[in-house]
Enzyme design. Structure first.
Site, PDB file in Angstrom:
ATOM      1  NE  ARG A   9      40.422  60.170  41.119  1.00 25.94           N
ATOM      2  CZ  ARG A   9      40.047  61.376  40.717  1.00 25.94           C
ATOM      3  NH1 ARG A   9      40.872  62.408  40.874  1.00 25.94           N
ATOM      4  NH2 ARG A   9      38.871  61.565  40.165  1.00 25.94           N
ATOM      5  CG  MET A  10      48.315  54.528  45.191  1.00 27.97           C
ATOM      6  SD  MET A  10      49.084  56.120  44.894  1.00 27.97           S
ATOM      7  CE  MET A  10      50.125  55.718  43.481  1.00 27.97           C
TER       8      MET A  10
END
Length: 379
Positions: free
Chosen positions: A256-257
């Site tokens: 999730r980056m």
């Protein structure tokens, strides 16, 4: 032109922030024009109660943080039954059963006892027309995050650290939340040891947001991937969002980056993604990502597949010339060192930037060195 000249303004802003009683510099990209508390006389909270009051009132405020505001223990602790979806090894996060998440989504996971600090669950409300500015490296909010929600707009968060929010527990709290908002600038902020998301833009329209020159530090004793790399980085899920990510240092993460979906137009430019044991980008339905001039160093998977949204990854010099029709320049190539690849040639995304304020981009050659020295609080 040398990089020391290209980035002189950003570097100078951080050097002077030690003594400046107010915001330094101006937002680049989509949040351009944000003024926060404007010319309001600075206030210096000395207690957690004072800080909460200043952030939540209806007055334009320039709020200077010159100390650590530790919310740990201010609302007591809670011991209850949670779950362990990723196992019970010492490095694994476990989950609080917030809103019956364990019951509804992880019914087969082992049940475990969890004891968490209640202050971390609900962040501090930040109302409209606020500037929150740290003095040097002194401005720290510990054990509780910030939330800009419910129509709040024109907010600047600059040169502070948000840390230590129930890092062992998923659903233990987020560092910075934006939801149903507009004109938010997060600049030279450090986030570290967070239970859930370091930064999350919720499902309502969050409109114009810039996240710049900040450090997302994923080093943690606990993670959902059980490897010391925090999984929950930046989640962009708004229904009508334009987000600029520029000059940030994303370090030691595993997922999730960012995660991008909903209806989010993302310009990811000149960021450093470093030491990922997992994936960086996750692009879901409604995520429109243009990535240029970024550096990926030691990132296992640059983009998780399959991609349900759309991606323009600035793939080659010839294709990148198509940016000129809207950007007035070619897009910059990304750079990769000991990392996976990033493939996306959807040029239709370029037209979505028409008429918008677009951040400048530089070639990736010196981005890594510069970003490690200059991103985050007090730099």
């Amino acid at each position: 032109m040398h990089y020391k000249l290209l980035f002189a303004a950003a570097a100078a802003s951080l050097a002077s922030a030690v003594s400046a009683a107010g915001v330094v510099g101006a937002a680049e990209g989509f949040a351009h024009g944000v003024t926060g508390g404007g010319s309001a006389s600075p206030v210096y909270p000395t207690t957690t109660d004072e800080l909460v009051s200043y952030l939540g009132d209806n007055e334009p405020r320039v709020i200077i943080l010159d100390r650590t505001f530790d919310f740990t223990g201010t609302e007591g602790t809670e011991t209850t039954t949670g779950c362990a979806p990723w196992g019970t090894a010492s490095q694994c996060q476990v989950a609080i059963n917030l809103h019956s998440w364990c019951d509804n989504y992880q019914a087969s996971a082992p049940k475990v006892s969890v004891t968490y600090d209640k202050a971390g669950i609900l962040p501090i409300t930040v109302n409209s027309n606020k500037s929150i500015v740290g003095q040097g490296t002194k401005g720290v909010i510990k054990g509780k995050g910030l939330r800009v929600v419910s129509g709040a707009k024109n907010v600047i968060i600059q040169n502070i650290a948000v840390t230590d929010i129930n890092p062992k527990y998923v659903w233990g709290g987020d560092a910075i939340t934006v939801d149903d908002s507009d004109l938010v600038w997060i600049d030279h902020v450090t986030t570290a040891r967070i239970g859930r998301q370091h930064i999350v833009l919720g499902t309502s329209a969050d409109n114009r947001v810039t996240i710049s020159y900040s450090l997302i530090d994923g080093r943690s004793d606990y993670s959902a991937t059980c490897n010391g790399h925090h999984y929950w980085g930046v989640y962009l899920d708004g229904s009508n969002d334009m987000v600029t990510l520029k000059g940030n240092y994303f370090y030691n993460l595993s997922g999730r980056m960012p995660k991008v979906q909903g209806n989010t137009l993302l310009h990811a430019v000149n960021n450093l993604f470093h030491n990922f044991d997992g994936h960086a980008f996750e692009i879901g339905t409604g995520g429109y990502v243009l990535a240029e001039g970024n550096v990926f160093q030691d990132v296992n998977t640059v983009v998780e597949t399959p991609i349900s949204g759309q991606l323009f990854s600035s793939p080659d010099a010839n294709t990148n010339q198509q940016c000129a029709s809207v950007f007035g320049r070619s897009c910059q190539l990304n750079a990769f060192g000991n990392s996976g690849s990033m493939s996306g040639s959807d040029t239709s995304i370029i037209s979505k930037f028409a008429g918008k304020t677009i951040a400048a981009a530089h070639p990736p050659g010196n981005i890594a060195q510069w970003t490690m020295k200059n991103a985050g609080q007090g730099k």
